[in-house]
Design an enzyme around this catalytic site. Structure first.
Site, mmCIF file in Angstrom:
data_model
loop_
_atom_site.group_PDB
_atom_site.id
_atom_site.type_symbol
_atom_site.label_atom_id
_atom_site.label_comp_id
_atom_site.label_asym_id
_atom_site.label_seq_id
_atom_site.Cartn_x
_atom_site.Cartn_y
_atom_site.Cartn_z
ATOM 1 N N CYS A 225 0.938 -1.202 0.011
ATOM 2 C CA CYS A 225 -0.087 -0.089 0.107
ATOM 3 C C CYS A 225 1.028 1.370 0.032
ATOM 4 O O CYS A 225 1.563 1.515 -1.021
ATOM 5 C CB CYS A 225 -0.999 -0.212 1.299
ATOM 6 S SG CYS A 225 -2.509 0.841 0.702
ATOM 7 N N HIS B 75 -3.582 -4.843 0.397
ATOM 8 C CA HIS B 75 -3.057 -5.740 1.489
ATOM 9 C C HIS B 75 -3.065 -7.050 1.465
ATOM 10 O O HIS B 75 -4.104 -7.632 1.960
ATOM 11 C CB HIS B 75 -3.801 -5.308 2.680
ATOM 12 C CG HIS B 75 -3.710 -3.635 3.157
ATOM 13 N ND1 HIS B 75 -2.748 -3.181 3.988
ATOM 14 C CD2 HIS B 75 -4.284 -2.677 2.563
ATOM 15 C CE1 HIS B 75 -2.726 -1.804 3.954
ATOM 16 N NE2 HIS B 75 -4.004 -1.637 3.117
ATOM 17 N N GLU C 122 -1.812 -9.199 3.415
ATOM 18 C CA GLU C 122 -1.666 -9.810 4.612
ATOM 19 C C GLU C 122 -3.124 -10.130 5.287
ATOM 20 O O GLU C 122 -3.093 -11.000 6.184
ATOM 21 C CB GLU C 122 -0.831 -8.677 5.628
ATOM 22 C CG GLU C 122 -1.522 -7.461 6.090
ATOM 23 C CD GLU C 122 -1.400 -6.271 5.060
ATOM 24 O OE1 GLU C 122 -1.163 -6.554 3.899
ATOM 25 O OE2 GLU C 122 -1.531 -5.097 5.522
HETATM 26 N N1 GLN Z 1 -2.238 6.673 2.668
HETATM 27 C C1 GLN Z 1 -2.004 5.760 1.712
HETATM 28 C C2 GLN Z 1 -3.375 6.108 1.017
HETATM 29 O O1 GLN Z 1 -4.374 6.407 1.498
HETATM 30 C C3 GLN Z 1 -1.742 4.484 1.904
HETATM 31 C C4 GLN Z 1 -2.802 3.777 2.646
HETATM 32 C C5 GLN Z 1 -2.165 2.437 3.297
HETATM 33 O O2 GLN Z 1 -1.053 2.352 3.430
HETATM 34 N N2 GLN Z 1 -3.256 1.543 3.716
HETATM 35 O O3 GLN Z 1 -3.545 5.896 -0.285
#
Ligand code: GLN
Length: 535
Positions: free
Chosen positions: A384, A510, A512
């Site tokens: 992410c 994600h 995970e």
């Molecule tokens: N802050 C970033 C976004 O909102 C990544 C979010 C995250 O890592 N879950 O796109």
């Protein structure tokens, strides 16, 4: 299937006793006996969901397929049971009140005075039975967050009392998880705090059926007898839960203690077959007897609180065990990394993961880490925000787009390689603007990720606002970064790779959240293997 049975898990004496792990372990034992089971968590705080909570407050926010932002215990439920949860599996006081207030505004209560009892307690009872009414589950285990005696838990305890009365004792039981502290100076285990917390439950009209006792030392039969006598349960219903080396030992410990048997007996369900934990035990034995070890750096800004990265560290346990590799995680604070010290801090690692996150703090450290691992051919997984940092680093240092950034960090950046999609730009409410939950992704055949997944279409869970900016797609791919996964409907970039690198993968989603004991996540498996090759 109509006759769903309910098991409530309450906690006494202190918080952090591991109600979630006990609930998940019991569910596992019932599942391997052939029952269909799910687990629900009721959280007595007023936030609508943990999505807006700082990870320092409450650890990781876990995301389900249907896009619910939930308590991290749901991650344990999925990892243990290997079946997905949903919004219905996590309810907060905020959500209960919101729903009751919405009904009041709509006039559903026909002019009645709306009160905690019966309106809030009725709403709680409805939420508890929602999963049961789907007809999909023989048993629903409901974990009541907080500790008995907390003011905010009271309506939940009252709802449990009413449900037990309505459904009958053979359909609804209460397990009370409690602590038996050991006083080193006296050399004794103490039962008094448990007696008091059970008394507190009883004052609310709830008599626990089973006591699960967290302890550092084995409970003697005489201590069990004492607990049984003063807490009004049978001696066989006092279950010891001794401290474990790993949470994955707990189902085995609970089986040895017979927790599943006493639960089934009380619920009038068949307990004749023995639970088959062979797959679980196979995982455990590989986890405990690794043949190799790898050193992986996790770069994040919440590393002081490991719970903020719970699903990632558990994914490494699943992937590591499948390969008989012990994964040693080195927690590295992103704010402590700079272009000058990155080599020193990262040079002994076999691989680096740059963690998810929000906001500007620590991002330059993450970018320094990406540059170091890219240039020094160290296996890299960016999740992410970690993927977004990999794109920014590449734009800055390979293409030469000076000060390229995400508009999250610098709205005025000249090169917004990560930015908001047009459709999102006018939304200001913090809950509800994110891309959440499961989205499809199509993989390019000739890629590291395809090799890992061995399939072209995947579905993974998201939780972010910002996206790879397709305006820079050609410039970035021409410079040697590969787009190896794309959302087929929206053309959003979901995965980036650098082919000219042993293993460099960044994912907008994600992975995970989907790793379980029985299904280690293919990306974590591939990453851990690449780290081993680099050891
Ligand atoms: N802050 C970033 C976004 O909102 C990544 C979010 C995250 O890592 N879950 O796109």
């Amino acid at each position: 299937m109509n006759n769903t049975k309910y098991v409530f898990v309450t906690g006494g004496v202190t918080s952090s006793l591991g109600k979630g792990i006990i609930a998940a372990s019991l569910a596992k034992l019932l599942q391997v006996r052939g029952y269909s089971v799910t687990i629900q968590k009721l959280d007595p705080y007023i936030n609508i969901d943990p999505g807006t909570l700082n990870p320092y407050e409450h650890g990781e926010c876990y995301v389900t397929n249907d896009g619910a932002e939930t308590d991290l215990d749901l991650g344990h439920y999925e990892r243990f049971l290997n079946i997905p949860t949903s919004q219905a599996n996590n309810v907060t006081t905020g959500r209960i009140y919101q729903s009751v207030i919405d009904k009041e505004r709509r006039g559903d209560f026909l002019g009645k005075t709306v009160q905690v009892i019966p309106h809030i307690t009725n709403e709680i009872k409805e939420r508890i039975q929602l999963l049961g009414k789907t007809g999909k589950f023989d048993i629903v285990i409901t974990e009541i967050g907080g500790t008995v005696g907390d003011i905010e838990s009271l309506p939940y305890i009252e709802a449990v009392r009413q449900l037990e009365w309505e459904l009958g004792k053979e359909n609804a039981i209460v397990i009370h998880l409690t602590l038996i502290p050991y006083l080193a100076a006296a050399g004794e285990l103490k039962t008094k705090p448990t007696q008091h917390s059970v008394k507190m439950l009883m004052q609310s009209g709830v008599n626990p059926d089973i006591l699960v006792c967290r302890t550092e030392h084995h409970l003697s039969e005489s201590i069990k007898r004492k607990l049984a006598l003063f807490c009004n349960v049978k001696q066989e219903d006092v279950i010891e839960s001794i401290d474990a080396d790993t949470i994955y030992d707990v189902p085995v410990f609970m089986q040895n203690e017979g927790l599943d048997k006493v639960v089934l007996k009380k619920l009038n369900l068949n307990a004749d077959t023995e639970p088959d934990l062979s797959k679980w035990n196979n995982f455990l034995s590989k986890h405990k007897n690794p043949k190799h070890a790898v050193e992986i750096g996790l770069i994040g800004k919440y590393v002081e609180l490991k719970d903020a990265y719970k699903s990632i560290s558990e994914s490494f346990i699943h992937a590591g065990s499948s390969q008989e590799i012990k994964v040693n995680i080195h927690w590295i604070h992103s704010e402590e990394l700079t272009p000058t010290n990155a080599a020193e801090k990262l040079k002994n690692l076999n691989g680096v993961i740059v963690a998810p996150g929000f906001g500007e703090r620590g991002i330059e450290g993450k970018i320094s880490a990406v540059q170091y691992v890219r240039e020094n051919k160290i296996p890299f997984l960016g999740i992410c925000l970690g993927m977004q940092m990999a794109v920014i680093e590449f734009a800055r240092n390979v293409i030469g787009l000076k000060d390229a950034n995400s508009t999250e960090m610098n709205p005025a950046t000249e090169f917004s390689v990560i930015s908001l999609m047009e459709a999102q730009k006018n939304i200001s409410n913090m809950g509800g603007t994110m891309r959440l939950g499961a989205w499809d992704c199509k993989l390019s055949k000739n890629s590291k990720v395809y090799n890992a997944y061995q399939t072209e279409m995947i579905s993974e869970r998201h939780r972010h606002r910002y996206e790879f900016n397709n305006k820079y797609l050609d410039q970035i791919t021409n410079a040697g970064m590969k787009i190896s996964g794309i959302n087929p409907k929206t053309s959003l970039v979901e995965i980036i790779e650098i082919p000219d690198h042993p293993w460099f993968v960044g994912v907008q989603y994600h992975p995970e959240y989907k790793s379980t004991v029985l299904n280690p996540h293919p990306l974590f498996v591939a990453f851990v293997k690449a780290c081993l090759e680099n050891s």
